[in-house]
Design a protein around this motif. Structure first.
Motif, PDB file in Angstrom:
ATOM      1  N   CYS A  53      46.590  37.286  39.460  1.00  0.00           N
ATOM      2  CA  CYS A  53      46.992  36.946  38.083  1.00  0.00           C
ATOM      3  C   CYS A  53      46.213  35.776  37.481  1.00  0.00           C
ATOM      4  CB  CYS A  53      48.480  36.645  38.024  1.00  0.00           C
ATOM      5  SG  CYS A  53      48.952  35.080  38.806  1.00  0.00           S
ATOM      6  N   ASP A  54      45.371  35.137  38.266  1.00  0.00           N
ATOM      7  CA  ASP A  54      44.525  34.022  37.823  1.00  0.00           C
ATOM      8  C   ASP A  54      45.309  32.749  37.501  1.00  0.00           C
ATOM      9  OD1 ASP A  54      41.815  33.274  37.557  1.00  0.00           O
ATOM     10  OD2 ASP A  54      42.001  33.293  35.376  1.00  0.00           O
ATOM     11  N   ARG A  79      51.992  26.678  45.087  1.00  0.00           N
ATOM     12  CA  ARG A  79      51.109  26.783  46.239  1.00  0.00           C
ATOM     13  C   ARG A  79      50.525  28.184  46.417  1.00  0.00           C
ATOM     14  NH1 ARG A  79      51.882  22.551  50.124  1.00  0.00           N
ATOM     15  NH2 ARG A  79      50.017  23.566  50.869  1.00  0.00           N
ATOM     16  N   ALA A  80      49.424  28.219  47.118  1.00  0.00           N
ATOM     17  CA  ALA A  80      48.750  29.473  47.434  1.00  0.00           C
ATOM     18  C   ALA A  80      49.162  29.974  48.809  1.00  0.00           C
ATOM     19  CB  ALA A  80      47.244  29.273  47.388  1.00  0.00           C
ATOM     20  N   SER A  81      49.084  31.272  48.979  1.00  0.00           N
ATOM     21  CA  SER A  81      49.246  31.929  50.276  1.00  0.00           C
ATOM     22  C   SER A  81      48.037  32.835  50.467  1.00  0.00           C
ATOM     23  CB  SER A  81      50.504  32.786  50.315  1.00  0.00           C
ATOM     24  OG  SER A  81      51.646  32.009  50.195  1.00  0.00           O
ATOM     25  N   HIS A  82      47.807  33.249  51.704  1.00  0.00           N
ATOM     26  CA  HIS A  82      46.741  34.213  51.958  1.00  0.00           C
ATOM     27  C   HIS A  82      47.312  35.619  52.041  1.00  0.00           C
ATOM     28  CE1 HIS A  82      44.057  30.930  53.641  1.00  0.00           C
ATOM     29  NE2 HIS A  82      43.297  31.566  52.775  1.00  0.00           N
ATOM     30  N   CYS A  83      46.598  36.567  51.466  1.00  0.00           N
ATOM     31  CA  CYS A  83      46.894  37.971  51.700  1.00  0.00           C
ATOM     32  C   CYS A  83      46.371  38.277  53.103  1.00  0.00           C
ATOM     33  CB  CYS A  83      46.197  38.853  50.668  1.00  0.00           C
ATOM     34  SG  CYS A  83      46.291  40.614  51.059  1.00  0.00           S
ATOM     35  N   ILE A  87      46.643  34.045  46.990  1.00  0.00           N
ATOM     36  CA  ILE A  87      47.556  34.637  46.025  1.00  0.00           C
ATOM     37  C   ILE A  87      48.752  33.711  45.809  1.00  0.00           C
ATOM     38  CG2 ILE A  87      46.980  37.067  46.370  1.00  0.00           C
ATOM     39  CD1 ILE A  87      49.248  37.207  48.427  1.00  0.00           C
ATOM     40  N   CYS A  88      49.395  33.866  44.666  1.00  0.00           N
ATOM     41  CA  CYS A  88      50.592  33.073  44.373  1.00  0.00           C
ATOM     42  C   CYS A  88      51.835  33.840  44.827  1.00  0.00           C
ATOM     43  CB  CYS A  88      50.668  32.754  42.883  1.00  0.00           C
ATOM     44  SG  CYS A  88      50.966  34.173  41.813  1.00  0.00           S
ATOM     45  N   SER A  89      52.963  33.196  44.801  1.00  0.00           N
ATOM     46  CA  SER A  89      54.206  33.827  45.263  1.00  0.00           C
ATOM     47  C   SER A  89      54.624  34.997  44.375  1.00  0.00           C
ATOM     48  CB  SER A  89      55.322  32.794  45.346  1.00  0.00           C
ATOM     49  OG  SER A  89      55.538  32.210  44.081  1.00  0.00           O
ATOM     50  N   VAL A 128      54.526  39.255  57.185  1.00  0.00           N
ATOM     51  CA  VAL A 128      53.284  38.697  56.637  1.00  0.00           C
ATOM     52  C   VAL A 128      53.264  38.953  55.133  1.00  0.00           C
ATOM     53  CG1 VAL A 128      51.939  38.941  58.758  1.00  0.00           C
ATOM     54  CG2 VAL A 128      51.991  40.819  57.136  1.00  0.00           C
ATOM     55  N   LYS A 129      52.551  38.103  54.413  1.00  0.00           N
ATOM     56  CA  LYS A 129      52.421  38.267  52.967  1.00  0.00           C
ATOM     57  C   LYS A 129      51.121  39.005  52.671  1.00  0.00           C
ATOM     58  CE  LYS A 129      54.962  34.126  51.735  1.00  0.00           C
ATOM     59  NZ  LYS A 129      54.912  32.819  51.092  1.00  0.00           N
ATOM     60  N   VAL A 130      51.200  39.967  51.760  1.00  0.00           N
ATOM     61  CA  VAL A 130      50.018  40.676  51.275  1.00  0.00           C
ATOM     62  C   VAL A 130      50.077  40.710  49.756  1.00  0.00           C
ATOM     63  CG1 VAL A 130      49.719  42.099  53.343  1.00  0.00           C
ATOM     64  CG2 VAL A 130      51.084  42.954  51.456  1.00  0.00           C
TER      65      VAL A 130
END
Length: 101
Positions: free
Chosen positions: A35-36, A44-48, A55-57, A80-82
């Motif tokens: 989403c930029d 905060r950022a997370s990794h896919c 990526i954001c939440s 895991v987050k994707v």
């Protein structure tokens, strides 16, 4: 874990499919890949875990760790987050199975 393949080509394809994504450093990606949105101390950022992008939440979904190859070396995490981009194909596949398409 031992693998056996009929050809070198099949062995290489399996290696590519099971190689974990290379994680983009957080400081090298100040915005969400999807989403930029700009990351801040409180946003905060997370990794896919499937693609490696930041990526954001709002743009991530949670998968069971069994949905990614064992070679991704997911520690003691159960989920895991994707990113939503990585989730779209399995979601369409699941919908097609349920609808009989």
């Amino acid at each position: 874990m031992t693998f056996s393949f009929e050809t070198e080509h099949k062995a290489r394809e399996a290696a590519y499919a099971n190689t974990p994504a290379q994680m983009i450093p957080f400081d090298g990606s100040p915005h969400c890949f999807v989403c930029d949105a700009k990351f801040t101390v409180f946003y905060r950022a997370s990794h896919c875990r499937n693609y490696g992008v930041c990526i954001c939440s709002s743009c991530c979904v949670t998968w069971n760790k069994k949905c990614v190859p064992e070679t991704y070396k997911i520690k003691n995490e159960h989920t895991v987050k994707v990113c939503k981009s990585c989730n779209s194909l399995p979601r369409m596949f699941r919908r097609a199975l349920l609808e009989g398409d």
